[in-house]
Design a protein around this motif. Sequence first.
Motif, PDB file in Angstrom:
ATOM      1  N   THR A 133      -9.817 -22.795  -3.572  1.00 52.74           N
ATOM      2  CA  THR A 133     -11.160 -23.009  -4.085  1.00 52.74           C
ATOM      3  C   THR A 133     -11.150 -24.076  -5.155  1.00 52.74           C
ATOM      4  O   THR A 133     -10.121 -24.325  -5.800  1.00 52.74           O
ATOM      5  N   GLN A 134     -12.279 -24.701  -5.335  1.00 54.60           N
ATOM      6  CA  GLN A 134     -12.475 -25.672  -6.411  1.00 54.60           C
ATOM      7  C   GLN A 134     -13.049 -24.902  -7.591  1.00 54.60           C
ATOM      8  O   GLN A 134     -14.158 -24.366  -7.506  1.00 54.60           O
ATOM      9  N   VAL A 135     -12.296 -24.816  -8.675  1.00 56.54           N
ATOM     10  CA  VAL A 135     -12.729 -24.083  -9.857  1.00 56.54           C
ATOM     11  C   VAL A 135     -13.485 -25.037 -10.778  1.00 56.54           C
ATOM     12  O   VAL A 135     -13.031 -26.155 -11.041  1.00 56.54           O
ATOM     13  N   GLY A 136     -14.633 -24.585 -11.248  1.00 55.90           N
ATOM     14  CA  GLY A 136     -15.413 -25.337 -12.231  1.00 55.90           C
ATOM     15  C   GLY A 136     -15.718 -24.436 -13.409  1.00 55.90           C
ATOM     16  O   GLY A 136     -15.287 -23.287 -13.453  1.00 55.90           O
ATOM     17  N   GLY A 137     -16.467 -24.937 -14.362  1.00 52.00           N
ATOM     18  CA  GLY A 137     -16.859 -24.156 -15.530  1.00 52.00           C
ATOM     19  C   GLY A 137     -16.379 -24.804 -16.806  1.00 52.00           C
ATOM     20  O   GLY A 137     -16.077 -26.002 -16.851  1.00 52.00           O
ATOM     21  N   LYS A 138     -16.285 -23.996 -17.857  1.00 55.31           N
ATOM     22  CA  LYS A 138     -15.933 -24.496 -19.188  1.00 55.31           C
ATOM     23  C   LYS A 138     -14.455 -24.325 -19.518  1.00 55.31           C
ATOM     24  O   LYS A 138     -14.045 -24.526 -20.656  1.00 55.31           O
ATOM     25  N   GLY A 139     -13.652 -23.956 -18.513  1.00 61.60           N
ATOM     26  CA  GLY A 139     -12.211 -23.823 -18.698  1.00 61.60           C
ATOM     27  C   GLY A 139     -11.509 -24.769 -17.763  1.00 61.60           C
ATOM     28  O   GLY A 139     -11.889 -25.934 -17.632  1.00 61.60           O
ATOM     29  N   PHE A 140     -10.497 -24.266 -17.068  1.00 60.76           N
ATOM     30  CA  PHE A 140      -9.774 -25.068 -16.081  1.00 60.76           C
ATOM     31  C   PHE A 140     -10.738 -25.533 -15.005  1.00 60.76           C
ATOM     32  O   PHE A 140     -11.573 -24.772 -14.528  1.00 60.76           O
ATOM     33  N   ASN A 141     -10.615 -26.789 -14.612  1.00 61.61           N
ATOM     34  CA  ASN A 141     -11.392 -27.338 -13.507  1.00 61.61           C
ATOM     35  C   ASN A 141     -10.429 -28.005 -12.545  1.00 61.61           C
ATOM     36  O   ASN A 141      -9.590 -28.801 -12.958  1.00 61.61           O
ATOM     37  N   GLY A 142     -10.565 -27.664 -11.275  1.00 61.06           N
ATOM     38  CA  GLY A 142      -9.725 -28.283 -10.267  1.00 61.06           C
ATOM     39  C   GLY A 142      -9.404 -27.292  -9.176  1.00 61.06           C
ATOM     40  O   GLY A 142      -9.782 -26.127  -9.229  1.00 61.06           O
ATOM     41  N   SER A 169     -10.002 -12.266 -18.432  1.00 64.33           N
ATOM     42  CA  SER A 169     -11.214 -12.801 -17.802  1.00 64.33           C
ATOM     43  C   SER A 169     -12.214 -13.290 -18.850  1.00 64.33           C
ATOM     44  O   SER A 169     -12.852 -14.331 -18.670  1.00 64.33           O
ATOM     45  N   GLU A 170     -12.346 -12.557 -19.947  1.00 64.12           N
ATOM     46  CA  GLU A 170     -13.262 -12.986 -21.010  1.00 64.12           C
ATOM     47  C   GLU A 170     -12.847 -14.329 -21.603  1.00 64.12           C
ATOM     48  O   GLU A 170     -13.692 -15.122 -22.004  1.00 64.12           O
ATOM     49  N   ASN A 171     -11.537 -14.581 -21.642  1.00 64.36           N
ATOM     50  CA  ASN A 171     -11.032 -15.813 -22.257  1.00 64.36           C
ATOM     51  C   ASN A 171     -10.736 -16.941 -21.274  1.00 64.36           C
ATOM     52  O   ASN A 171     -10.659 -18.099 -21.684  1.00 64.36           O
ATOM     53  N   GLU A 172     -10.550 -16.605 -19.976  1.00 59.87           N
ATOM     54  CA  GLU A 172     -10.073 -17.611 -19.033  1.00 59.87           C
ATOM     55  C   GLU A 172     -10.950 -17.793 -17.787  1.00 59.87           C
ATOM     56  O   GLU A 172     -10.845 -18.818 -17.120  1.00 59.87           O
ATOM     57  N   LEU A 173     -11.770 -16.796 -17.440  1.00 59.78           N
ATOM     58  CA  LEU A 173     -12.478 -16.847 -16.156  1.00 59.78           C
ATOM     59  C   LEU A 173     -13.982 -16.683 -16.377  1.00 59.78           C
ATOM     60  O   LEU A 173     -14.693 -17.666 -16.564  1.00 59.78           O
ATOM     61  N   ILE A 174     -14.456 -15.472 -16.366  1.00 59.88           N
ATOM     62  CA  ILE A 174     -15.896 -15.238 -16.474  1.00 59.88           C
ATOM     63  C   ILE A 174     -16.417 -15.671 -17.838  1.00 59.88           C
ATOM     64  O   ILE A 174     -17.502 -16.250 -17.939  1.00 59.88           O
ATOM     65  N   GLY A 175     -15.640 -15.452 -18.888  1.00 58.93           N
ATOM     66  CA  GLY A 175     -16.043 -15.914 -20.214  1.00 58.93           C
ATOM     67  C   GLY A 175     -16.140 -17.426 -20.324  1.00 58.93           C
ATOM     68  O   GLY A 175     -16.799 -17.957 -21.219  1.00 58.93           O
ATOM     69  N   LYS A 176     -15.496 -18.144 -19.420  1.00 57.76           N
ATOM     70  CA  LYS A 176     -15.558 -19.608 -19.359  1.00 57.76           C
ATOM     71  C   LYS A 176     -16.555 -20.072 -18.296  1.00 57.76           C
ATOM     72  O   LYS A 176     -16.578 -21.232 -17.930  1.00 57.76           O
ATOM     73  N   GLN A 177     -17.354 -19.130 -17.795  1.00 57.20           N
ATOM     74  CA  GLN A 177     -18.378 -19.417 -16.784  1.00 57.20           C
ATOM     75  C   GLN A 177     -17.792 -20.119 -15.561  1.00 57.20           C
ATOM     76  O   GLN A 177     -18.356 -21.075 -15.039  1.00 57.20           O
ATOM     77  N   ALA A 178     -16.645 -19.603 -15.122  1.00 55.87           N
ATOM     78  CA  ALA A 178     -15.963 -20.190 -13.966  1.00 55.87           C
ATOM     79  C   ALA A 178     -16.835 -20.097 -12.717  1.00 55.87           C
ATOM     80  O   ALA A 178     -17.550 -19.114 -12.517  1.00 55.87           O
ATOM     81  N   THR A 179     -16.752 -21.131 -11.921  1.00 56.14           N
ATOM     82  CA  THR A 179     -17.416 -21.156 -10.623  1.00 56.14           C
ATOM     83  C   THR A 179     -16.382 -21.494  -9.563  1.00 56.14           C
ATOM     84  O   THR A 179     -15.411 -22.197  -9.839  1.00 56.14           O
TER      85      THR A 179
END
Length: 107
Positions: free
Chosen positions: A78-87, A51-61
């Motif tokens: 869900t539509q994932v946004g943030g500083k990691g995967f988006n889509g 999560s620190e590297n892929e989800l919450i740490g990437k400020q996923a929305t």
Amino acid sequence: MSQDIPAAVQRALTAIDEQDNDAFVAAFAPDGYVNDWGREFRGPDRIRSWSENELIGKQATFTDTQVTVAGNPLTILTQVGGKGFNGPSHFTFAVEDDRLASMTITA
């Protein structure tokens, strides 16, 4: 979301919304796991690191979230946004004794 969501799933979704990694990890059973497109992370330490590297740490929305398969397991789209995967992604949650046994992420 209009469908009933199990408390354990709601705790994980709220933790993501609030960017609270401790609460996210606490939503899982001690032997729970995340399966992220085939990569498995089992137990609290590995889930926290993931999560620190892929989800919450990437400020996923998560936006436009909807239940696509009700029950246990429950699947959301869900539509994932943030500083990691988006889509768009599907998240399938299995609940055991009011904790998450697993969270599986797919296309």
